[in-house]
Design a protein around this motif. Structure first.
Motif, PDB file in Angstrom:
ATOM      1  N   GLU A  20      -6.889   6.051   2.179  1.00  0.00           N
ATOM      2  CA  GLU A  20      -5.784   7.003   1.979  1.00  0.00           C
ATOM      3  C   GLU A  20      -4.597   6.416   1.222  1.00  0.00           C
ATOM      4  N   LYS A  21      -4.608   5.119   1.014  1.00  0.00           N
ATOM      5  CA  LYS A  21      -3.527   4.461   0.275  1.00  0.00           C
ATOM      6  C   LYS A  21      -4.109   3.554  -0.798  1.00  0.00           C
TER       7      LYS A  21
ATOM      8  N   LEU B  50       0.852  -1.189   0.000  1.00  0.00           N
ATOM      9  CA  LEU B  50       0.000   0.000   0.000  1.00  0.00           C
ATOM     10  C   LEU B  50       0.886   1.238   0.000  1.00  0.00           C
ATOM     11  N   GLU B  51       0.479   2.238  -0.790  1.00  0.00           N
ATOM     12  CA  GLU B  51       1.266   3.466  -0.891  1.00  0.00           C
ATOM     13  C   GLU B  51       0.339   4.668  -1.026  1.00  0.00           C
ATOM     14  N   LYS B  52       0.694   5.747  -0.350  1.00  0.00           N
ATOM     15  CA  LYS B  52      -0.082   6.986  -0.463  1.00  0.00           C
ATOM     16  C   LYS B  52      -0.003   7.506  -1.894  1.00  0.00           C
TER      17      LYS B  52
ATOM     18  N   ALA C 182       0.354  -3.807   3.306  1.00  0.00           N
ATOM     19  CA  ALA C 182       0.062  -4.505   2.054  1.00  0.00           C
ATOM     20  C   ALA C 182      -1.317  -5.142   2.133  1.00  0.00           C
ATOM     21  N   ILE C 183      -1.811  -5.562   0.972  1.00  0.00           N
ATOM     22  CA  ILE C 183      -3.043  -6.349   0.865  1.00  0.00           C
ATOM     23  C   ILE C 183      -2.721  -7.530  -0.037  1.00  0.00           C
TER      24      ILE C 183
END
Length: 158
Positions: free
Chosen positions: A28-29, A12-14, A145-146
């Protein structure tokens, strides 16, 4: 009858949109990837391709290929569904498990089921989505992460 399994994980990243099963999830990510990072679509594609005895998604949609940069993975899933059909297979069902600490995904599951089932020309009852957490363990548990697991069952059209 043939069974296939698929798995995918992305950080996950903004600054990125969170897309799961073609559905935009307010958060938000988003998932970092060459495409839109849709781990559910990626896991489903690999499970279908594996069951059909075909090469994985990296073969069909190479991550370094500029034409797939930021591509909507639901479009790729549609193409995989066509490849499965053209190879003489019929999808019986697909079962998936999304693993994410945040956001909570339960309210998005009906929309995900409908979109993915439509791309694969399936009744939504034959495409299942479950969501769980990683109980705070590892990068998944820390919300970094997902990931997604998918299992597909195919039958020959003969």
């Amino acid at each position: 009858m043939r069974v296939g399994i698929g798995y995918d994980i992305h950080r996950l990243e903004k600054g990125r949109a969170l897309i799961l099963g073609g559905v935009h999830i307010p958060f938000e990510k988003g998932l970092l990837g060459h495409s839109d990072g849709d781990v559910l679509c990626h896991a489903v594609m690999d499970s279908l391709l594996g069951a059909a005895g075909l090469p994985d998604i990296g073969f069909w949609f190479p991550p370094g290929d500029p034409q797939f940069k930021d591509v909507y993975s639901l479009r790729l899933l549609y193409e995989v569904g066509r490849k499965i059909q053209n190879a003489g297979w019929h999808i019986v069902n697909v079962d998936t498990v999304l693993i994410a600490e945040k956001p909570r995904l339960q309210r998005f599951i009906p929309s995900i089921r409908e979109k993915v089932a439509e791309m694969l020309s399936l009744d939504a009852s034959r495409f299942n989505v479950k969501a769980t957490t990683n109980e705070g363990i590892g990068e998944l548990g820390k919300g970094e992460a997902i990931s997604c697991y998918a299992v597909s069952l195919l039958v020959s059209e003969d």
